[in-house]
Scaffold this motif. Structure first.
Motif, mmCIF file in Angstrom:
data_model
loop_
_atom_site.group_PDB
_atom_site.id
_atom_site.type_symbol
_atom_site.label_atom_id
_atom_site.label_comp_id
_atom_site.label_asym_id
_atom_site.label_seq_id
_atom_site.Cartn_x
_atom_site.Cartn_y
_atom_site.Cartn_z
ATOM 1 N N ALA A 1 0.831 -1.203 0.000
ATOM 2 C CA ALA A 1 0.000 0.000 0.000
ATOM 3 C C ALA A 1 0.869 1.258 0.000
ATOM 4 O O ALA A 1 0.548 2.246 -0.678
ATOM 5 C CB ALA A 1 -0.941 -0.006 1.203
ATOM 6 N N TRP A 2 1.976 1.255 0.746
ATOM 7 C CA TRP A 2 2.884 2.400 0.736
ATOM 8 C C TRP A 2 3.509 2.569 -0.645
ATOM 9 O O TRP A 2 3.700 3.691 -1.115
ATOM 10 C CB TRP A 2 3.967 2.205 1.785
ATOM 11 N N ARG A 3 3.819 1.469 -1.298
ATOM 12 C CA ARG A 3 4.346 1.545 -2.660
ATOM 13 C C ARG A 3 3.309 2.140 -3.606
ATOM 14 O O ARG A 3 3.645 2.945 -4.486
ATOM 15 C CB ARG A 3 4.758 0.148 -3.118
ATOM 16 N N LEU A 4 2.039 1.770 -3.434
ATOM 17 C CA LEU A 4 0.983 2.327 -4.273
ATOM 18 C C LEU A 4 0.829 3.833 -4.024
ATOM 19 O O LEU A 4 0.509 4.587 -4.948
ATOM 20 C CB LEU A 4 -0.333 1.604 -3.987
ATOM 21 N N ALA B 1 -8.339 7.311 -11.403
ATOM 22 C CA ALA B 1 -7.903 5.958 -11.749
ATOM 23 C C ALA B 1 -9.030 4.991 -11.430
ATOM 24 O O ALA B 1 -10.012 5.334 -10.768
ATOM 25 C CB ALA B 1 -6.630 5.575 -10.994
ATOM 26 N N SER B 2 -8.870 3.777 -11.876
ATOM 27 C CA SER B 2 -9.781 2.676 -11.577
ATOM 28 C C SER B 2 -9.040 1.622 -10.773
ATOM 29 O O SER B 2 -7.800 1.619 -10.714
ATOM 30 C CB SER B 2 -10.342 2.072 -12.870
ATOM 31 N N VAL B 3 -9.801 0.705 -10.159
ATOM 32 C CA VAL B 3 -9.146 -0.343 -9.376
ATOM 33 C C VAL B 3 -8.328 -1.266 -10.274
ATOM 34 O O VAL B 3 -7.316 -1.830 -9.840
ATOM 35 C CB VAL B 3 -10.211 -1.135 -8.582
ATOM 36 N N ARG B 4 -8.743 -1.410 -11.511
ATOM 37 C CA ARG B 4 -7.953 -2.222 -12.434
ATOM 38 C C ARG B 4 -6.598 -1.557 -12.708
ATOM 39 O O ARG B 4 -5.560 -2.229 -12.764
ATOM 40 C CB ARG B 4 -8.717 -2.422 -13.735
ATOM 41 N N PHE B 5 -6.607 -0.219 -12.868
ATOM 42 C CA PHE B 5 -5.349 0.491 -13.100
ATOM 43 C C PHE B 5 -4.457 0.440 -11.866
ATOM 44 O O PHE B 5 -3.236 0.292 -11.979
ATOM 45 C CB PHE B 5 -5.668 1.939 -13.478
ATOM 46 N N LEU B 6 -5.057 0.539 -10.664
ATOM 47 C CA LEU B 6 -4.261 0.457 -9.443
ATOM 48 C C LEU B 6 -3.625 -0.922 -9.295
ATOM 49 O O LEU B 6 -2.470 -1.042 -8.876
ATOM 50 C CB LEU B 6 -5.137 0.773 -8.234
ATOM 51 N N ASP C 1 -8.578 -6.805 -7.622
ATOM 52 C CA ASP C 1 -8.956 -6.961 -6.218
ATOM 53 C C ASP C 1 -7.830 -6.505 -5.288
ATOM 54 O O ASP C 1 -8.082 -5.900 -4.242
ATOM 55 C CB ASP C 1 -9.312 -8.420 -5.926
ATOM 56 N N THR C 2 -6.581 -6.800 -5.663
ATOM 57 C CA THR C 2 -5.452 -6.327 -4.856
ATOM 58 C C THR C 2 -5.379 -4.810 -4.860
ATOM 59 O O THR C 2 -5.138 -4.180 -3.825
ATOM 60 C CB THR C 2 -4.149 -6.938 -5.385
ATOM 61 N N GLY C 3 -5.593 -4.203 -6.027
ATOM 62 C CA GLY C 3 -5.611 -2.752 -6.079
ATOM 63 C C GLY C 3 -6.720 -2.153 -5.239
ATOM 64 O O GLY C 3 -6.531 -1.111 -4.594
ATOM 65 N N ARG C 4 -7.886 -2.807 -5.196
ATOM 66 C CA ARG C 4 -8.996 -2.311 -4.377
ATOM 67 C C ARG C 4 -8.661 -2.401 -2.892
ATOM 68 O O ARG C 4 -8.941 -1.471 -2.119
ATOM 69 C CB ARG C 4 -10.250 -3.117 -4.681
ATOM 70 N N ARG C 5 -8.038 -3.510 -2.460
ATOM 71 C CA ARG C 5 -7.693 -3.662 -1.046
ATOM 72 C C ARG C 5 -6.638 -2.649 -0.616
ATOM 73 O O ARG C 5 -6.731 -2.058 0.473
ATOM 74 C CB ARG C 5 -7.200 -5.087 -0.782
ATOM 75 N N ARG C 6 -5.629 -2.429 -1.446
ATOM 76 C CA ARG C 6 -4.591 -1.465 -1.089
ATOM 77 C C ARG C 6 -5.157 -0.045 -1.060
ATOM 78 O O ARG C 6 -4.734 0.771 -0.221
ATOM 79 C CB ARG C 6 -3.434 -1.545 -2.082
#
Length: 459
Positions: free
Chosen positions: A122-125, A141-146, A155-160
């Protein structure tokens, strides 16, 4: 760039940033190596020294751009190993993300993260978001882009993103369609305000006035088809034939009469209706016993799925016990656990142990080998214990030292007029001490510790 590297994990990126932050300014310009013990750096990032070693091996490995970290041990220094972060953007001139140093205090790479902390990914994001934002105040942005930024799934982008939003590092507003408008926080005060607003109101929703609202029919008869009373919507003519349940079937088709079909439909609706009343594990009496009898300090350690298991056990025990009797059992057994809660690793198992009777007996009124209605020793338990003891002696080919009948069973003496007692008669009252060893307490099987020692010595 290390932030976009696919071969370095989030912990390696956070470790590189930690060493780069610890590097002091040199007297002749530039940066001097950082001197920090691995155990200190691991505690600062919330990981064990072994996990930190694995992250440092990723940085020390020679990749496409070479290693990202170098280490040296000066002569005479036992534990003062110096580390220097390589490819610093100030020296190479590459594009970089200006991530505030205070955000590293929120990083915790352990399995059980405290509230208000974030994972290294998450800190990296957050740093990648600073690259996307550039000089603007927000970015979209979108969760897919994250997830793509982290080389992971949506799903990982959404959690972070949720981690950053809960900690206050991001302030997120969601547009219709799922697009996210993200505003990174730059100061601890802004992060605290954003975290408080998210905890109270949740994620904000953005309404775009340029987007047309969804079409809502004016009434329930609205349809894109032709108007009412047209041939498309005209009522079907009823058949003049009388209803019959014995209509002959057509060739290859099994026909069902209208009355029989209506009965089948009624039964189908009745079966699909939800059952009324409490389901399994939701007995009102069990819930009341759980609230009143289970100690609060133990109930606080039971998770949600474990609470359902405890309620199911309480419902099963209430078939043969009153709520007061079950509450008395839980209170008596909890005394041995009251001062050992710090040692409990599975609170659900402890609660189930307190609620269950814990042994098999054919007498449902038996509680701790004592009948609740008479207050005397349970004859069924004593007989079972005697049979088990006798079977063990027989299996070990040892002499049977006690040929007396088990408590609760009377063998008639020689002679036809000898008095007998039925098997269902109440046994003699309990005695606190063993008759063969005065002062020793007698167990449920009729023996004390001294009897057991004597039997083992004879065998």
């Amino acid at each position: 760039m290390l932030l976009r590297s696919a071969v370095h994990g989030g912990l390696a990126v956070a470790a590189w940033a930690m060493y780069e932050t610890l590097m002091p300014r040199g007297l002749r310009g530039g940066r001097a190596p950082a001197r920090a013990r691995r155990i200190w750096v691991g505690e600062a990032l919330g990981v064990t020294p072994k996990s930190l070693d694995a992250a440092r091996r990723e940085l020390l490995a020679a990749g496409e751009c070479g290693p990202w970290l170098s280490r040296s041990a000066p002569r005479g220094a036992k534990r003062a190993v110096r580390h220097m972060a390589l490819h610093v953007p100030a020296q190479t001139g590459e594009k970089f993300a200006a991530v505030p140093a205070w955000t590293l205090d929120l990083v915790h790479g352990g399995r059980h993260r405290p509230e208000g902390t974030i994972s290294p990914d998450a800190w990296r994001l957050y740093g990648l978001g600073e690259l996307e934002r550039e000089n603007a105040e927000t970015f979209e942005a979108s969760v897919r882009f994250l997830g793509k930024l982290l080389h992971a799934s949506p799903d990982t982008g959404r959690r972070r993103a949720f981690e950053l939003e809960a900690s206050g590092l991001w302030q997120v507003a969601e547009r219709p369609g799922g697009r996210l408008v993200i505003r990174p926080m730059q100061t601890p005060q802004e992060a605290f305000t954003a975290a408080s607003a998210y905890a109270e109101h949740g994620r904000a929703q953005v309404v775009d006035p340029s987007q047309p609202s969804a079409f809502t029919p004016r009434n329930e008869t609205h349809s894109p088809l032709a108007t009412k009373r047209t041939p498309q919507e005209s009522d079907l003519q009823e058949s003049p034939l009388p209803e019959s349940d014995d209509a002959p079937p057509a060739v290859g088709v099994v026909q069902v009469g209208r009355a029989r079909a209506r009965a089948a439909d009624a039964g189908r609706v009745e079966r699909s209706a939800p059952r009324k009343g409490p389901g399994r594990g939701s007995d009102p009496r069990a819930a009341e016993v759980y609230r009143q009898a289970v100690p609060a300090e133990l109930a606080a350690l039971i998770p949600a799925h474990g609470r359902r298991r405890v309620l199911a056990v309480l419902s099963a025990e209430l078939v043969h016990r009153e709520p007061g009797e079950l509450a008395a059992r839980i209170a008596a057994r909890f005394e041995s656990w009251r001062y050992r809660l710090a040692e409990v690793t599975d609170a659900t198992a402890v609660a189930i142990t307190l609620a269950r009777r814990g042994y098999h007996c054919v007498d449902v009124r038996c509680e701790d080998h004592v009948r609740l209605d008479t207050g005397q020793r349970c004859s069924a338990c004593a007989e079972t214990a005697h049979e088990i003891t006798k079977g063990r002696q027989t299996a070990s080919d040892g002499p049977v030292i006690d040929d007396q009948p088990p408590p609760g069973r009377v063998i008639p003496a020689s002679g036809s007029n000898a008095p007998t007692r039925p098997l269902s008669a109440a046994p003699p009252p309990l005695t606190d001490t063993c008759p063969r060893h005065p002062g020793a307490r007698e167990r449920a099987d009729g023996e004390c510790a001294g009897c057991w020692v004597d039997r083992i010595a004879i065998a």
